[in-house]
Motif scaffolding. Structure first.
Motif: not given
Length: 328
Positions: A272-281
């Motif tokens: 979940a922590g990884y997925v939360a960073e996807f949009p900004a990246l």
């Protein structure tokens, strides 16, 4: 049936074969058409059985992420579940909870090429340390694809100084254009290289380490003992182990300075922590804020491309079919 890259031996490159199409088994899963999937170092270690998450189960379809078309036509970036059914295939079963929709007009090849190498440092700086703009960063192993991304990401997130260290002089020379303020060669005698690091990077706040092994072991004390204030925290983020899986941490490093050693990877950061960073990246990549040199090939050439030497800084992306390649 569908075509896919199949690993039947950890000692051989994958082969392009016809296999059964997988089917979703959970309510959160869907079958997608894979448009692009990157040949990352993580994929190679998956395919040769050397990654710390790998099992001995064969055969397997390699590939850990990609861009796919959902049944409703929406494009999405996704990370594959930890199974033997990867993304180097015409179709893949994905868990929607491990995916994010892509903005209209985004280049699937660019996203497939950049997300994995960029993700390691992006997530580490957001999730594993309290990174603040103005801090100084050393990227150990800056000449690899992930290291080159780390240089750019540290600068993008506000680092006041980024120091890139690596062995390949040609790639070192290219780091200035990516945002490196200082470059340090690790070529030659390892102890001499560690001394150069200590002289150039003793005031950094964060080390992003893709090497580990002897280079990390030798560099710790030179970096710490030359700090003007040893009580000011130095956080070492261990991400990769290109130079070796183990490093002897000197006890003096932990006692004589404010030295913090953490890791960043699968397990230390939740899915979940990884997925939360996807949009900004994804936004940063699609806006051109991060440079990536992608080159695409039909998946049918997987065996040939797998064994060929990569060009400097190139990120190989496989396209599952000639028809899809033309459409892109």
């Amino acid at each position: 049936m569908m075509f896919a890259a199949i690993v039947r031996s950890f000692d051989c490159a994958p082969k392009y074969e016809l296999v059964d199409t997988p089917e979703p088994s959970e309510s959160s899963e869907v079958l997608v058409d894979v448009l692009a999937a990157g040949l990352h170092n993580r994929v190679r270690s998956q395919a040769n059985g050397s990654h710390y998450t790998s099992s001995d189960k064969l055969p397997l379809i390699p590939g850990i992420d990609g861009v796919g078309r959902l049944p409703n036509g929406q494009l999405a970036y996704f990370v594959a579940p930890d199974t033997s059914l990867g993304t180097f295939a015409e179709k893949a079963v994905i868990d929607l909870r491990r995916s994010v929709p892509l903005p209209e007009g985004v280049d699937p090849v660019l996203i497939a090429a950049a997300m994995n190498p960029a993700m390691s440092s992006w997530v580490a700086l957001h999730r594993r340390v309290d990174f603040q703009p103005g801090q100084k960063v050393l990227v150990l192993g800056a000449t690899g694809n992930s290291g080159q991304m780390a240089v750019q990401i540290a600068k993008l997130l506000g680092a006041s100084q980024v120091i890139g260290a690596g062995r390949d002089q040609n790639r070192l020379n290219s780091l200035s254009a990516l945002g490196a303020d200082v470059i340090v060669s690790l070529a030659g005698d390892p102890e001499a290289a560690a001394k150069r690091l200590g002289e150039a990077a003793s005031e950094v706040d964060i080390v992003i380490d893709y090497l580990w092994g002897k280079p990390a072991e030798l560099a710790m004390l030179p970096l710490l003992t030359q700090r003007s204030d040893r009580s000011r925290k130095l956080t070492w983020i261990q991400i990769g182990s290109v130079a070796g899986p183990t490093a002897a941490v000197p006890s003096a490093a932990l006692r004589s300075a404010n030295f913090q050693l953490v890791g960043s990877g699968q397990g230390s950061v939740s899915t979940a922590g990884y997925v939360a960073e996807f949009p900004a990246l994804i936004d940063a990549i699609s806006a051109g804020k991060l440079q990536v040199n992608s080159v695409s090939f039909p998946l049918s050439q997987v065996e040939e491309v797998w064994n060929a030497p990569a060009g400097m800084g190139e990120r190989v992306v496989f396209i599952p079919s000639v028809e899809t390649e033309r459409a892109l």
